[in-house]
Design a protein around this motif. Structure first.
Motif, mmCIF file in Angstrom:
data_model
loop_
_atom_site.group_PDB
_atom_site.id
_atom_site.type_symbol
_atom_site.label_atom_id
_atom_site.label_comp_id
_atom_site.label_asym_id
_atom_site.label_seq_id
_atom_site.Cartn_x
_atom_site.Cartn_y
_atom_site.Cartn_z
ATOM 1 N N ILE A 277 -9.458 -140.516 42.051
ATOM 2 C CA ILE A 277 -9.664 -140.229 40.646
ATOM 3 C C ILE A 277 -11.154 -139.923 40.480
ATOM 4 C CG2 ILE A 277 -9.727 -141.631 38.426
ATOM 5 C CD1 ILE A 277 -7.218 -142.599 39.034
ATOM 6 N N SER A 278 -12.084 -140.446 41.016
ATOM 7 C CA SER A 278 -13.441 -140.291 40.728
ATOM 8 C C SER A 278 -13.740 -138.763 41.022
ATOM 9 C CB SER A 278 -14.475 -141.050 41.470
ATOM 10 O OG SER A 278 -14.427 -142.315 40.799
ATOM 11 N N LEU A 279 -13.301 -138.418 42.099
ATOM 12 C CA LEU A 279 -13.579 -136.779 42.657
ATOM 13 C C LEU A 279 -13.047 -135.955 41.781
ATOM 14 C CD1 LEU A 279 -13.564 -137.401 46.705
ATOM 15 C CD2 LEU A 279 -15.507 -137.299 45.254
ATOM 16 N N ALA A 280 -11.669 -136.318 41.597
ATOM 17 C CA ALA A 280 -10.858 -135.503 40.708
ATOM 18 C C ALA A 280 -11.558 -135.254 39.266
ATOM 19 C CB ALA A 280 -9.490 -135.878 40.505
ATOM 20 N N VAL A 281 -12.031 -136.269 38.728
ATOM 21 C CA VAL A 281 -12.511 -136.335 37.277
ATOM 22 C C VAL A 281 -13.796 -135.313 37.428
ATOM 23 C CG1 VAL A 281 -13.907 -137.707 35.573
ATOM 24 C CG2 VAL A 281 -11.556 -138.373 36.625
ATOM 25 N N GLY A 282 -14.558 -135.907 38.679
ATOM 26 C CA GLY A 282 -16.045 -135.309 38.666
ATOM 27 C C GLY A 282 -15.862 -133.597 38.540
ATOM 28 N N PHE A 283 -14.746 -133.284 39.648
ATOM 29 C CA PHE A 283 -14.668 -131.880 40.078
ATOM 30 C C PHE A 283 -13.995 -131.158 38.744
ATOM 31 C CE2 PHE A 283 -13.304 -128.148 42.182
ATOM 32 C CZ PHE A 283 -14.534 -127.917 43.104
ATOM 33 N N THR A 284 -13.051 -131.763 37.949
ATOM 34 C CA THR A 284 -12.565 -130.938 37.071
ATOM 35 C C THR A 284 -13.295 -130.794 35.744
ATOM 36 O OG1 THR A 284 -10.496 -132.277 37.685
ATOM 37 C CG2 THR A 284 -10.106 -130.882 35.828
ATOM 38 N N ALA A 285 -14.093 -131.918 35.477
ATOM 39 C CA ALA A 285 -14.982 -132.132 34.360
ATOM 40 C C ALA A 285 -16.165 -130.944 34.513
ATOM 41 C CB ALA A 285 -15.679 -133.520 34.231
ATOM 42 N N MET A 286 -16.287 -130.779 35.821
ATOM 43 C CA MET A 286 -17.378 -129.761 36.024
ATOM 44 C C MET A 286 -16.754 -128.336 36.072
ATOM 45 S SD MET A 286 -18.039 -127.230 38.635
ATOM 46 C CE MET A 286 -17.284 -127.604 40.259
ATOM 47 N N LEU A 287 -15.598 -127.997 36.347
ATOM 48 C CA LEU A 287 -15.103 -126.831 36.123
ATOM 49 C C LEU A 287 -14.984 -126.414 34.865
ATOM 50 C CD1 LEU A 287 -12.231 -126.367 38.817
ATOM 51 C CD2 LEU A 287 -14.184 -125.214 38.580
ATOM 52 N N ILE A 288 -14.237 -127.504 33.767
ATOM 53 C CA ILE A 288 -14.174 -127.197 32.491
ATOM 54 C C ILE A 288 -15.510 -126.970 31.605
ATOM 55 C CG2 ILE A 288 -13.514 -128.207 30.360
ATOM 56 C CD1 ILE A 288 -11.298 -129.857 32.162
ATOM 57 N N SER A 289 -16.679 -127.844 32.119
ATOM 58 C CA SER A 289 -17.819 -127.613 31.463
ATOM 59 C C SER A 289 -18.350 -126.559 31.867
ATOM 60 C CB SER A 289 -18.778 -129.025 31.870
ATOM 61 O OG SER A 289 -19.154 -128.983 33.208
ATOM 62 N N MET A 290 -18.457 -126.030 33.219
ATOM 63 C CA MET A 290 -18.921 -124.608 33.578
ATOM 64 C C MET A 290 -18.218 -123.647 32.681
ATOM 65 S SD MET A 290 -21.122 -124.578 35.868
ATOM 66 C CE MET A 290 -21.913 -126.078 35.774
ATOM 67 N N VAL A 291 -16.803 -123.423 32.737
ATOM 68 C CA VAL A 291 -16.255 -122.424 32.081
ATOM 69 C C VAL A 291 -16.537 -122.295 30.667
ATOM 70 C CG1 VAL A 291 -14.046 -121.664 31.073
ATOM 71 C CG2 VAL A 291 -13.836 -122.434 33.431
ATOM 72 N N ILE A 292 -16.688 -123.349 29.966
ATOM 73 C CA ILE A 292 -17.203 -123.339 28.432
ATOM 74 C C ILE A 292 -18.587 -122.956 28.494
ATOM 75 C CG2 ILE A 292 -17.469 -124.775 26.525
ATOM 76 C CD1 ILE A 292 -15.225 -126.812 27.489
ATOM 77 N N GLY A 293 -19.581 -123.516 29.102
ATOM 78 C CA GLY A 293 -20.973 -123.542 29.277
ATOM 79 C C GLY A 293 -21.165 -122.022 29.569
ATOM 80 N N ILE A 294 -20.718 -121.362 30.595
ATOM 81 C CA ILE A 294 -20.991 -120.119 30.881
ATOM 82 C C ILE A 294 -20.598 -119.068 29.884
ATOM 83 C CG2 ILE A 294 -20.232 -118.361 32.491
ATOM 84 C CD1 ILE A 294 -20.155 -120.330 34.678
ATOM 85 N N SER A 295 -19.234 -119.247 29.356
ATOM 86 C CA SER A 295 -18.735 -118.307 28.369
ATOM 87 C C SER A 295 -19.698 -118.558 26.934
ATOM 88 C CB SER A 295 -17.457 -118.872 27.849
ATOM 89 O OG SER A 295 -16.539 -118.802 28.812
ATOM 90 N N VAL A 296 -19.986 -119.627 26.619
ATOM 91 C CA VAL A 296 -20.712 -119.849 25.408
ATOM 92 C C VAL A 296 -22.081 -119.171 25.752
ATOM 93 C CG1 VAL A 296 -21.926 -121.501 23.995
ATOM 94 C CG2 VAL A 296 -19.466 -121.786 24.433
ATOM 95 N N GLY A 297 -22.902 -119.432 26.832
ATOM 96 C CA GLY A 297 -24.112 -119.308 27.012
ATOM 97 C C GLY A 297 -24.351 -117.542 27.237
ATOM 98 N N ALA A 298 -23.112 -116.948 27.859
ATOM 99 C CA ALA A 298 -23.131 -115.675 28.138
ATOM 100 C C ALA A 298 -23.078 -114.661 26.680
ATOM 101 C CB ALA A 298 -22.018 -115.284 29.050
ATOM 102 N N ILE A 299 -22.004 -115.133 26.121
ATOM 103 C CA ILE A 299 -21.912 -114.611 24.809
ATOM 104 C C ILE A 299 -23.084 -114.519 23.883
ATOM 105 C CG2 ILE A 299 -20.556 -114.650 22.731
ATOM 106 C CD1 ILE A 299 -18.322 -115.493 24.281
ATOM 107 N N ALA A 300 -23.634 -115.928 23.839
ATOM 108 C CA ALA A 300 -24.735 -116.118 23.173
ATOM 109 C C ALA A 300 -26.008 -114.997 23.511
ATOM 110 C CB ALA A 300 -25.360 -117.354 22.825
ATOM 111 N N GLY A 301 -26.240 -115.119 24.955
ATOM 112 C CA GLY A 301 -27.229 -114.394 25.451
ATOM 113 C C GLY A 301 -27.098 -112.890 25.497
ATOM 114 N N TYR A 302 -25.984 -112.527 25.524
ATOM 115 C CA TYR A 302 -25.764 -110.931 25.444
ATOM 116 C C TYR A 302 -25.823 -110.515 24.169
ATOM 117 C CZ TYR A 302 -23.946 -106.435 26.787
ATOM 118 O OH TYR A 302 -23.667 -104.903 27.195
ATOM 119 N N ASN B 22 -23.687 -131.276 37.651
ATOM 120 C CA ASN B 22 -22.661 -131.602 36.932
ATOM 121 C C ASN B 22 -21.394 -132.464 37.512
ATOM 122 O OD1 ASN B 22 -23.562 -130.976 34.486
ATOM 123 N ND2 ASN B 22 -22.123 -129.297 34.061
ATOM 124 N N VAL B 23 -21.111 -132.051 38.661
ATOM 125 C CA VAL B 23 -20.223 -133.070 39.319
ATOM 126 C C VAL B 23 -20.678 -134.401 39.560
ATOM 127 C CG1 VAL B 23 -18.780 -133.032 41.502
ATOM 128 C CG2 VAL B 23 -19.264 -130.989 40.661
#
Lengths: 297, 339
Positions: A96-121, A222-223
């Protein structure tokens, strides 16, 4: 990495060139990162394969065997206050802990990178609006936000993962925004545009790979942070609900037996520390390995 | 090839570019017209800030969007199907297809115009695959052919090299390979040799000339190095303060420059055969390029001109005159000066 190079037949000129400086080559030279990767591998394998290899179930209650200390009998790592096998619980909790950590990281990365890249570009109004939104979300104290949301939403693995991701993407967005804003002015971005590349291509194929070092560091942090957050929330009783074990709620249950049965707290605490440190080391190694300018000798 | 209207690859008419800045509107470029035939090399010469690079970016439509920057006039580019494309009014998606395919660009700094984290091979194949439906392997083969073409030794091994592993000259060759990957009909080279040392400069110029002979592409060569101009250009366009001040074939221009600014430029080239003479110091054009937000009245060059006549040059803006031998010059007094 190595598969693409194998497509090309070797020619005599090959011998004259130094060995290829691949990411794997650079990563292998990073001792701590290799150690971190090995520990994570062991934790993951142990959590997912381990439960099939031991004779105990993580929720089986054996009231006659309460508080058996580690290395004292049939239960290798002892038992908890209900006589449940600690090793089995740590393994299932690890899932549970590893899955939560890893999945939460993946989701936060996708959102963070998309928002940051769009805003920055794109910058301008779009960029400002997005980044002010990020600032606004960032203003909430994470733990209280998490607790408030957890009180409203049914606690469970999925909801906890999403909640943690929702509180962790802003840092990534800020890092990526700053990087992309600086990178988009660089000549190679203009050159790519002059060669007919689309905005999406420029952002995700040209610019983001150049920001991979800070992104990977943020990802591993983040993980680690997600595992800790899950532990906090479970520790406070809003996270993963018993009898399902997670490292965090095991720690929570252990607090009242801290003096009489310290292993109940020490074991999950140790695993959390181990996992978090290993992910940080892994991040360090990845950061160096993914930058082709770091020469391996 | 027979000269005809089909030979014209690029036609620029009355191009004007205005920027909106904090200090007000400024006309970066105005009234620039020229055309470019197959196989021809046009050199754009001028000081920093004379509008050369801005003009080239406008041809590729790489300038910021309105209202920050407004481009007017017409830019017509021959498409691969033979028809003329109106560059300034194409939708952005069509324009993306044109960039890199019909018109391509080589930049000044080979150190920074390649992506540092992608291999040379990946960058070339991606450029090809942006415009051609081609498999990865076929694109790899094509990249090897291109690297060979631009004279990079051990081309196949270089595919997996990163930009920092190549020398400056090699990087510029790789950049040229990328720019040429789709056989553009017009290549814009923005000071492609400025950042390189002299021997490499000569090699790159040779390479460009050879490629031009092979493919028949037209080249716009932006530079402030008149030695390079003499070496490579067929025609020269001298720019000053965002305007064309003189346009002529390379030999007549060097032999008898008409506009005082061109004369000054040519005089300020260091010449070995004049070194040691009593004339002493290298002559320079006094003063600086005017602020584009507050251009001087009349001829933009008059504050720096040796032939300045008060009441005339600072009052009346000169038009672009066409001389009898088909040269263009923007000066009120060019015929008096030439006489």
């Amino acid at each position: 990495m190595s598969t693409t190079t194998q497509l090309l037949p070797a020619t005599p000129a090959d011998e004259a060139l130094p060995p290829r400086n691949t990411a794997w080559r650079r990563f292998r030279r990073h001792r701590l990162a290799m150690l971190g990767a090995a520990i994570i591998l062991i934790l993951v394998l142990g959590s997912y394969a381990g439960p099939y290899l031991i004779p105990y179930n993580d929720t089986y209650i054996d009231i006659m065997q309460r508080f058996a200390p580690p290395f004292s009998g049939a239960h290798v790592l002892g038992t908890d206050e209900l006589g449940r096998d600690m090793l089995a619980r740590l393994m299932m909790g690890g899932r549970i802990s590893l899955a939560v950590g890893f999945t939460a990281m993946l989701i936060s990365m996708v959102i963070g990178i998309s928002v940051g890249a769009i805003a920055g570009y794109y910058g301008g109004v779009v960029g400002s609006a997005l980044m002010r939104f990020v600032d606004a979300v960032l203003c909430f104290p994470t733990i209280f936000l998490l607790l408030a949301l957890a009180a409203l939403i049914d606690p469970g693995v999925t909801s906890i993962t999403l909640l943690i991701a929702a509180t962790a993407w802003m840092d990534v967005a800020r890092i990526v925004e700053g990087q992309i804003r600086a990178l988009r002015e660089r000549d190679f971005a203009v050159a790519a545009e002059a060669l007919g590349a689309s905005d999406r291509y420029i952002v995700f194929r040209e610019l983001v790979p150049n920001a991979v070092a800070p992104i990977v560091v943020a990802a591993t942090l983040n993980v680690a942070k997600a595992i800790l957050l899950e532990s906090y929330v479970s520790f406070l009783g809003y996270g993963i609900q018993p009898p399902v074990p997670s490292w965090g709620n095991m720690l929570n249950n252990a607090q009242i037996y801290l003096t009489s049965a310290p292993w109940l707290a020490i074991l999950p605490g140790l695993l959390i520390t181990l996992a978090v440190t290993s992910f940080n080391f892994l991040g360090d190694g990845l950061r160096d390995a993914l930058d082709p300018r770091m020469e391996s000798h | 090839m027979e000269a005809g209207s089909g030979d014209i690859l690029l036609e620029v008419e009355k191009l004007a570019i205005r920027f909106r800045t904090h200090g007000g509107e400024s006309a970066a470029v105005s009234d620039v017209s020229f055309c470019l035939k197959r196989g021809e090399t046009l050199a754009m010469v001028g000081e920093s800030g004379s509008g050369k690079s801005v003009t080239s970016l406008a041809l590729m439509r790489l300038l910021p969007k309105a209202p920050l920057c407004t481009v007017s006039g017409s830019v017509r580019l021959r498409g691969k199907d033979g028809g003329m494309l109106d560059v300034l009014s194409l939708p952005e998606s069509r324009m993306r297809a044109v960039r890199g395919d019909n018109v391509s660009m080589v930049f000044q700094e080979p150190m920074t115009s390649l992506n540092p984290v992608q291999t040379i091979g990946a960058q070339i194949t991606e450029t090809i695959r942006l415009h051609r439906p081609m498999g990865r392997r076929a694109a790899d083969e094509e990249a090897v052919r291109l690297l060979d073409l631009v004279g990079i030794p051990a081309a196949r091994q270089r595919l997996t090299a990163y930009p920092h592993q190549l020398s400056g000259g090699m990087r510029q060759r790789a950049m040229i390979a990328m720019a040429l990957s789709c056989e553009p009909s017009v290549l814009i080279a923005d000071e492609p040799t400025t950042a390189l040392d002299v021997t490499i400069q000569a090699q790159i110029l040779d390479l460009l000339r050879r490629l031009q002979e092979q493919t028949g592409m037209a080249v716009i060569f932006i530079t402030h190095n008149l030695g390079v101009v003499a070496e490579i250009a067929d025609r020269v366009m001298v720019m000053y303060a965002g305007r064309v001040v003189e346009q002529a074939d390379v030999v007549p221009l060097f032999r008898q420059p008409l506009m005082p600014y061109t004369q000054g430029l040519l005089r300020s080239v260091p010449r070995l055969d004049l070194a040691g003479r009593r004339t002493g110091a290298l002559s320079a054009i006094r003063g600086n390029v005017p602020d584009p937000r507050r251009p001087p009245p009349g001829c933009a060059f008059h504050p720096r001109c040796d032939f300045f006549v008060g009441g005339r040059c600072d009052v009346q803006a000169p038009a672009l005159d066409v001389t009898s031998d088909d040269r263009q010059v923007r000066c009120l007094r060019w015929s008096e000066i030439a006489a």
